[in-house]
Scaffold this motif. Sequence first.
Motif, PDB file in Angstrom:
ATOM      1  N   THR A 142      -6.320   3.854   2.175  1.00  0.00           N
ATOM      2  CA  THR A 142      -6.292   2.959   1.716  1.00  0.00           C
ATOM      3  C   THR A 142      -6.491   1.910   3.400  1.00  0.00           C
ATOM      4  OG1 THR A 142      -4.703   2.864   0.463  1.00  0.00           O
ATOM      5  CG2 THR A 142      -6.131   3.027  -0.633  1.00  0.00           C
ATOM      6  N   TRP A 143      -5.506   2.697   4.280  1.00  0.00           N
ATOM      7  CA  TRP A 143      -5.571   1.651   5.089  1.00  0.00           C
ATOM      8  C   TRP A 143      -6.370   0.780   6.296  1.00  0.00           C
ATOM      9  CZ3 TRP A 143      -1.480   0.578   8.221  1.00  0.00           C
ATOM     10  CH2 TRP A 143      -1.734   0.507   9.298  1.00  0.00           C
TER      11      TRP A 143
ATOM     12  N   ASP B 287       0.958  -1.473   0.194  1.00  0.00           N
ATOM     13  CA  ASP B 287      -0.140   0.328  -0.466  1.00  0.00           C
ATOM     14  C   ASP B 287       0.572   1.424  -0.329  1.00  0.00           C
ATOM     15  OD1 ASP B 287      -2.004   2.075   0.059  1.00  0.00           O
ATOM     16  OD2 ASP B 287      -3.467   0.785   1.905  1.00  0.00           O
ATOM     17  N   GLY B 288       1.141   1.595  -1.565  1.00  0.00           N
ATOM     18  CA  GLY B 288       1.576   3.417  -1.279  1.00  0.00           C
ATOM     19  C   GLY B 288       1.087   4.323  -1.383  1.00  0.00           C
TER      20      GLY B 288
ATOM     21  N   ARG C 205      -2.448 -13.374  10.477  1.00  0.00           N
ATOM     22  CA  ARG C 205      -0.787 -13.011  10.604  1.00  0.00           C
ATOM     23  C   ARG C 205      -0.674 -12.600   9.209  1.00  0.00           C
ATOM     24  NH1 ARG C 205       0.772 -18.660  12.773  1.00  0.00           N
ATOM     25  NH2 ARG C 205       3.288 -17.571  12.708  1.00  0.00           N
ATOM     26  N   GLY C 206      -1.244 -12.267   8.081  1.00  0.00           N
ATOM     27  CA  GLY C 206      -0.567 -11.523   7.185  1.00  0.00           C
ATOM     28  C   GLY C 206      -0.287  -9.775   7.906  1.00  0.00           C
ATOM     29  N   LEU C 207       0.158  -9.465   5.905  1.00  0.00           N
ATOM     30  CA  LEU C 207       1.673  -8.669   6.928  1.00  0.00           C
ATOM     31  C   LEU C 207       1.136  -7.404   6.090  1.00  0.00           C
ATOM     32  CD1 LEU C 207       4.501  -7.178   7.243  1.00  0.00           C
ATOM     33  CD2 LEU C 207       5.374  -8.307   5.086  1.00  0.00           C
ATOM     34  N   MET C 208       1.290  -6.297   7.038  1.00  0.00           N
ATOM     35  CA  MET C 208       0.476  -5.184   5.773  1.00  0.00           C
ATOM     36  C   MET C 208       2.244  -3.597   5.914  1.00  0.00           C
ATOM     37  SD  MET C 208      -1.418  -2.702   4.818  1.00  0.00           S
ATOM     38  CE  MET C 208      -1.823  -0.522   4.726  1.00  0.00           C
ATOM     39  N   VAL C 209       2.085  -3.601   3.896  1.00  0.00           N
ATOM     40  CA  VAL C 209       3.634  -3.470   3.687  1.00  0.00           C
ATOM     41  C   VAL C 209       2.888  -1.537   3.270  1.00  0.00           C
ATOM     42  CG1 VAL C 209       5.233  -3.005   2.733  1.00  0.00           C
ATOM     43  CG2 VAL C 209       4.163  -5.636   3.026  1.00  0.00           C
ATOM     44  N   SER C 210       2.753  -0.890   4.157  1.00  0.00           N
ATOM     45  CA  SER C 210       2.628   0.643   4.717  1.00  0.00           C
ATOM     46  C   SER C 210       3.856   1.177   3.664  1.00  0.00           C
ATOM     47  CB  SER C 210       2.200   0.977   5.086  1.00  0.00           C
ATOM     48  OG  SER C 210       1.211   2.634   4.845  1.00  0.00           O
ATOM     49  N   PHE C 211       3.913   1.380   2.452  1.00  0.00           N
ATOM     50  CA  PHE C 211       5.410   2.570   1.669  1.00  0.00           C
ATOM     51  C   PHE C 211       5.207   3.426   0.941  1.00  0.00           C
ATOM     52  CE2 PHE C 211       3.816  -0.433  -1.579  1.00  0.00           C
ATOM     53  CZ  PHE C 211       3.845   1.342  -3.145  1.00  0.00           C
ATOM     54  N   GLY C 212       4.226   4.583   1.603  1.00  0.00           N
ATOM     55  CA  GLY C 212       3.585   5.328   0.451  1.00  0.00           C
ATOM     56  C   GLY C 212       2.235   6.194   1.041  1.00  0.00           C
ATOM     57  N   ASN C 213       2.304   7.976   0.553  1.00  0.00           N
ATOM     58  CA  ASN C 213       1.436   7.844   1.385  1.00  0.00           C
ATOM     59  C   ASN C 213       0.861   8.721   0.214  1.00  0.00           C
ATOM     60  OD1 ASN C 213       2.292   8.020   4.698  1.00  0.00           O
ATOM     61  ND2 ASN C 213       4.137   8.860   3.101  1.00  0.00           N
ATOM     62  N   ALA C 214       0.725   8.595  -0.878  1.00  0.00           N
ATOM     63  CA  ALA C 214       0.139   9.687  -1.431  1.00  0.00           C
ATOM     64  C   ALA C 214      -1.182   9.856  -1.514  1.00  0.00           C
ATOM     65  CB  ALA C 214      -0.181   8.333  -3.294  1.00  0.00           C
ATOM     66  N   SER C 215      -2.366   9.510  -0.834  1.00  0.00           N
ATOM     67  CA  SER C 215      -3.941  10.358  -0.303  1.00  0.00           C
ATOM     68  C   SER C 215      -3.523  10.831   1.143  1.00  0.00           C
ATOM     69  CB  SER C 215      -4.429   9.079  -0.667  1.00  0.00           C
ATOM     70  OG  SER C 215      -4.037   8.450   0.992  1.00  0.00           O
ATOM     71  N   GLY C 216      -2.196  11.148   1.731  1.00  0.00           N
ATOM     72  CA  GLY C 216      -1.801  11.308   2.873  1.00  0.00           C
ATOM     73  C   GLY C 216      -1.225  10.354   4.295  1.00  0.00           C
TER      74      GLY C 216
END
Length: 328
Positions: free
Chosen positions: A223-224, A217-218, A234-245
């Motif tokens: 979209t968080w 998720d960039g 036990r999945g992994l959330m990869v938050s690698f950007g802030n295009a919407s803030g």
Amino acid sequence: MGTEVNAIRIEKNGGPEVLKWVSVPLSAPADNEVCIRHKAIGLNFIDIYFRDGLYPSPLPHGLGFEAAGIVEAVGKDVHHVKVGDRVAYGQGPLGAYAEARNIPADRVVRLPEGISFEEGAAIMLKGLTVQYLLRQVYDVKKGDTILFHAAAGGVGSLACQWANAMGVRVIGTASSAEKMQMAKDNGAWATINYSTEDVVQRVRELTDGAMVPVVYDGVGKATWETSLKCLRPRGLMVSFGNASGAVTGVNLGVLAQHGSLYVTRPILASFVPTLETMQAAADDLFAQILAGNIKVDIGQRFPLRDVAKAHEALASRKTVGSTILTLD
């Protein structure tokens, strides 16, 4: 070697209007630096974050992290490149928006003959980002089904191609039918229009209720919550950007409620801290391009002097693929 070159600088944070075309001094490179005459420069959303102040940096400063060009001079401690070499970098200090510059040598890699300067400038930051996302942050395997937001953007389009070459099924989100088709053309297994469809429900349908082991998720704030709901336990959330803030005010209890989820907020610098790790990641990326697994899609070109227009286009989501800045 002291001389003057044209470059973009900002003296205050703000909109595209703060970008100024100025003449700046260029000294001989330090012992551990390389002087590069740029042939093309990459544009990325992170440039906007530094321009508007979301990512603070002491002012005044330049912008831009990636470019490709020719080595004009090297410091005495530099041995892996020489004058005349074709090179590229994607994790430099701020300042790529310039005709030429000095940059730490451990950020610079040779650009293979089969890859153009424009492709090098368009691919380094986004390509190295995809490399660490798919190869290092989460060990994506053949047969996996993953969710990648903004699948038609610069990073997303590369991720779809690379993952597809690995035998990975990418569910890509996009904001329009046109961008959904682009994601499919780049290898996405399925697409979701997040403007008109229920993303969580569609992921549930596409995975027969299993959901996905990892979400890339960039986009950030917008979209968080959706991303978390698309993960299996036990999945992994990869938050690698802030295009919407930026994502703020996170309640860690939400991770427990959705099945003991993991979250990471990675940055490229942590995955290529040395010349050796940078070269290894770049070699992996270049091999994918030369093998034909990744096509560098340059959707827009703007003269460096007109970079404000490029920022406006990128911020308004009017761009597709990669955008580069050209030099006369």
